[in-house]
Design an enzyme around this catalytic site. Structure first.
Site, short mmCIF file in Angstrom:
data_model
loop_
_atom_site.label_atom_id
_atom_site.label_comp_id
_atom_site.label_asym_id
_atom_site.label_seq_id
_atom_site.Cartn_x
_atom_site.Cartn_y
_atom_site.Cartn_z
CG ASP A 8 -1.45 1.01 1.57
OD1 ASP A 8 -2.16 1.61 0.59
OD2 ASP A 8 -1.54 1.91 2.65
CG ASP A 10 -1.40 7.59 0.20
OD1 ASP A 10 -0.27 8.23 -0.07
OD2 ASP A 10 -2.39 7.29 -0.59
MG MG Z 1 -2.87 3.02 3.61
#
Ligand code: MG
Ligand code: ZN
Length: 201
Positions: A8, A10
């Site tokens: 992932d 962010d």
């Molecule tokens: Mg995230």
């Protein structure tokens, strides 16, 4: 087939952007916003050194919501890949879901609606598994939310959770880690998660 770790973006690789005046939090949408989280460089180097191909799977609904042009998302993703390359870390591919189920005022209507790629759905992960030639049984999805773990399991990967209970402003998991399945790992930053992945094999 290779083993790989899909990450992932962010809250896992880069920090969120805080507006000091309004107190609002958003995802990085300009190269100047990119701040690597603690443990990212060490963790990614350890995984790459152990032979894991690295990819990124990220939901970026900002253009669908009318918050920013899709070019800003693409430019920011490209800058992140360059930033990591400068640290000797190769990101083989970035898969981005630009969709949002409801969208927002002024949003790009072509990006609004249901899709198979917005995590927790597994579309981005299937895309990267195919593109990079990954063996799902030896591959992982690492993120900072239960949605990332759900996507991992839906794609037949094991999950790694970055969970720092001292950093709770995003608070998706402030009551504690959720979504961990059997064989999954967690750690307080990406380096700790990488150590756990290498130990699990
Ligand atoms: Mg995230
Ligand atoms: Zn999508």
């Amino acid at each position: 087939m290779r083993k790989g770790v899909i990450l992932d973006r962010d809250g896992t690789i880069v920090d969120v952007v805080r507006d000091a005046e309004t107190g609002t939090i958003s995802a990085a949408f300009h190269p100047s916003h990119l701040r690597l989280l603690p443990g990212v460089i060490g963790g990614l180097r350890a995984l790459a050194g152990a032979g894991y191909a690295l990819g990124i799977a990220t939901n970026q609904p900002g253009a669908a919501k009318g918050q920013l042009p899709r070019e800003a998302i693409e430019r920011t993703n490209a800058a992140l890949v360059e930033l990591l390359a400068a640290e000797g870390i190769a990101i083989a591919s970035v898969a981005t879901c630009l969709h949002h189920p409801e969208g927002g005022a002024g949003g790009d209507r072509t990006l609004v609606g249901p899709c198979d790629c917005r995590k927790p759905r597994p579309g981005l992960l299937f895309e990267l598994v195919a593109e990079l030639g990954l063996d799902p049984a030896r591959s992982w999805m690492v993120g900072d939310t239960a949605s990332d773990l759900d996507a991992a399991h839906a794609a037949g990967l094991r999950g790694g959770l970055v969970f720092d209970d001292r950093r709770c402003e995003l608070c998706p998991l402030r009551e504690g880690p959720r979504g961990l399945g059997p064989g999954d790992v967690s750690g307080r930053n990406l380096e700790a998660v990488a150590v756990a992945i290498l130990a699990a094999g």
